[in-house]
Design a protein around this motif. Structure first.
Motif, PDB file in Angstrom:
ATOM      1  N   ALA A   1      -3.866  20.575  78.475  1.00 61.58           N
ATOM      2  CA  ALA A   1      -2.649  21.361  78.223  1.00 61.58           C
ATOM      3  C   ALA A   1      -1.394  20.568  78.579  1.00 61.58           C
ATOM      4  N   GLY A   2      -1.408  19.890  79.721  1.00 63.30           N
ATOM      5  CA  GLY A   2      -0.249  19.109  80.151  1.00 63.30           C
ATOM      6  C   GLY A   2       0.061  17.967  79.205  1.00 63.30           C
ATOM      7  N   VAL A   3      -0.993  17.250  78.784  1.00 58.50           N
ATOM      8  CA  VAL A   3      -0.803  16.126  77.860  1.00 58.50           C
ATOM      9  C   VAL A   3      -0.356  16.655  76.491  1.00 58.50           C
ATOM     10  N   TYR A   4      -0.901  17.794  76.089  1.00 58.71           N
ATOM     11  CA  TYR A   4      -0.496  18.415  74.814  1.00 58.71           C
ATOM     12  C   TYR A   4       1.008  18.721  74.848  1.00 58.71           C
ATOM     13  N   ALA A   5       1.471  19.331  75.943  1.00 55.44           N
ATOM     14  CA  ALA A   5       2.894  19.692  76.068  1.00 55.44           C
ATOM     15  C   ALA A   5       3.786  18.451  76.013  1.00 55.44           C
ATOM     16  N   ALA A   6       3.291  17.329  76.555  1.00 54.17           N
ATOM     17  CA  ALA A   6       4.056  16.073  76.531  1.00 54.17           C
ATOM     18  C   ALA A   6       4.082  15.468  75.130  1.00 54.17           C
ATOM     19  N   GLN A   7       2.953  15.586  74.419  1.00 49.33           N
ATOM     20  CA  GLN A   7       2.842  14.929  73.112  1.00 49.33           C
ATOM     21  C   GLN A   7       3.357  15.770  71.950  1.00 49.33           C
ATOM     22  N   TYR A   8       3.320  17.088  72.097  1.00 49.31           N
ATOM     23  CA  TYR A   8       3.785  17.982  71.015  1.00 49.31           C
ATOM     24  C   TYR A   8       4.811  18.969  71.582  1.00 49.31           C
ATOM     25  N   PRO A   9       5.945  18.463  72.073  1.00 45.54           N
ATOM     26  CA  PRO A   9       6.906  19.335  72.766  1.00 45.54           C
ATOM     27  C   PRO A   9       7.439  20.482  71.902  1.00 45.54           C
ATOM     28  N   ALA A  10       7.534  20.267  70.594  1.00 44.88           N
ATOM     29  CA  ALA A  10       8.085  21.311  69.709  1.00 44.88           C
ATOM     30  C   ALA A  10       7.166  22.528  69.614  1.00 44.88           C
TER      31      ALA A  10
ATOM     32  N   SER B   1       6.019  13.264  83.157  1.00 49.99           N
ATOM     33  CA  SER B   1       7.481  13.102  83.072  1.00 49.99           C
ATOM     34  C   SER B   1       7.999  13.393  81.662  1.00 49.99           C
ATOM     35  N   LYS B   2       7.082  13.457  80.677  1.00 44.87           N
ATOM     36  CA  LYS B   2       7.507  13.732  79.282  1.00 44.87           C
ATOM     37  C   LYS B   2       7.494  15.226  78.962  1.00 44.87           C
ATOM     38  N   ILE B   3       7.019  16.049  79.909  1.00 46.30           N
ATOM     39  CA  ILE B   3       6.951  17.498  79.649  1.00 46.30           C
ATOM     40  C   ILE B   3       8.361  18.091  79.730  1.00 46.30           C
ATOM     41  N   LYS B   4       8.791  18.709  78.646  1.00 46.58           N
ATOM     42  CA  LYS B   4      10.153  19.260  78.587  1.00 46.58           C
ATOM     43  C   LYS B   4      10.173  20.783  78.775  1.00 46.58           C
ATOM     44  N   ALA B   5       9.060  21.451  78.551  1.00 47.12           N
ATOM     45  CA  ALA B   5       9.011  22.922  78.640  1.00 47.12           C
ATOM     46  C   ALA B   5       9.032  23.373  80.107  1.00 47.12           C
ATOM     47  N   PRO B   6       9.468  24.615  80.369  1.00 46.88           N
ATOM     48  CA  PRO B   6       9.348  25.164  81.736  1.00 46.88           C
ATOM     49  C   PRO B   6       7.880  25.198  82.154  1.00 46.88           C
ATOM     50  N   VAL B   7       7.623  24.840  83.420  1.00 49.11           N
ATOM     51  CA  VAL B   7       6.235  24.711  83.891  1.00 49.11           C
ATOM     52  C   VAL B   7       5.984  25.580  85.123  1.00 49.11           C
TER      53      VAL B   7
END
Length: 305
Positions: free
Chosen positions: A122-131, A232-238
């Motif tokens: 999930a974390g890597v997904y959020a970093a790779q597909y932020p939209a 560090s690439k995760i842009k969404a609220p966590v």
């Protein structure tokens, strides 16, 4: 057999329906409840050797109007298992993205929840597909470099040193090993009868070869620190939820995420082990709903500003 009947009963009682999504030559199995609406859909990713029904204990405490999707991770339960598949964390992220596109889930951003292995994905997904992601909940996720080694990690290190990787604690093949795994994963001590332990092992044994292959794929150098390398690439609220007495993945991982991701919410649950979803379902559901409300309010305030 009894376990399958019980899970089917709970799914039905909670209004979860099972569906299959066929994407090219790959089949995903998932359960869902509710319909897409103005609130974000919640997609849930389970941990190693579990399946979509592990979320039922939390679904019980979530309102029926929310659109929920619990998918079987690659190779698990009703989702395709192929010897040619890439079961590394990055391979699984690609598969989950394929699933998301296949059912048009990313028409609008959704909330992603993952636990343990599923938390790493999930974390890597959020970093790779932020939209695709509007917010993210990580429940004791793998893929970090905690400052303190857990009991499980120490066991693995000893096994690697002695080159005895034939008995991985999360892949039991006897009732005794099953009892040890339950003790390792849960803070709450259950007295499980031998007959039940045997039944639990019997269900898993046909899958142990796959679990072994999967375990080696998610703990190799490419995957072991995948979340750490991408956080560090995760842009969404966590939101981070962790059991204080987790013996599988040490709770110090929460600190690592909190230092790298600005304004993330951290909840450490007392008297709770690695299986947060099973041990503290009501609390986890409450925290999830409160976080979603906070994110929604922040979005609304942005629109008004």
């Amino acid at each position: 057999m009894v376990q399958m009947v019980t899970e089917r009963y709970w799914r039905r009682a909670l209004g979860m329906q099972v569906r299959y999504a066929n994407c090219d030559d790959y089949q995903f199995c998932y359960s869902y409840r509710g319909r897409p609406g103005h609130r974000p859909t919640i997609l849930m990713l389970h941990g190693f050797s579990a399946h979509k029904d592990m979320w039922l204990s939390i679904v019980k405490f979530l309102p029926k109007h929310l659109h929920l999707i619990c998918v079987d991770m690659p190779g698990h339960e009703g989702t395709t298992r192929s010897s040619l598949d890439d079961y590394s964390i990055y391979g699984q992220v690609k598969r989950i993205h394929q699933f998301v596109e296949c059912i048009n889930l990313n028409r609008k951003p959704f909330h992603l929840v993952g636990t343990s292995m599923g938390g790493n994905v999930a974390g890597v997904y959020a970093a790779q597909y932020p939209a695709d992601i509007c917010s993210l909940s990580l429940v004791c996720p793998a893929g970090l470099q905690p400052s303190k080694a857990s009991k499980f990690v120490k066991q693995l290190q000893e096994m690697e040193e002695s080159r005895a990787m034939d008995r991985i604690p999360l892949i039991p093949s006897t009732p005794e090993e099953m009892a040890d795994m339950l003790k390792l994963c849960s803070y709450v001590r259950f007295k499980v009868p031998q007959q039940i332990l045997q039944g639990l092992v019997d269900v898993r044994i046909p899958h142990n070869e796959f679990y072994r292959k999967l375990f080696l794929a998610i703990t190799d150098e490419k995957s072991r620190n995948a979340l750490y390398e991408n956080m560090s690439k995760i842009k969404a609220p966590v939101q981070i939820i962790w059991g204080k007495q987790d013996q599988v993945l040490d709770v110090s991982g929460a600190d690592i995420l909190a230092k790298s991701i600005p304004d993330c919410q951290v909840h450490i649950l007392e008297n709770c082990g690695h299986t947060v979803v099973v041990e503290r379902p009501r609390k986890t559901a409450k925290l999830l709903l409160e976080f979603l409300a906070t994110v929604q309010n922040a979005e609304n305030n942005k629109k008004l500003a």
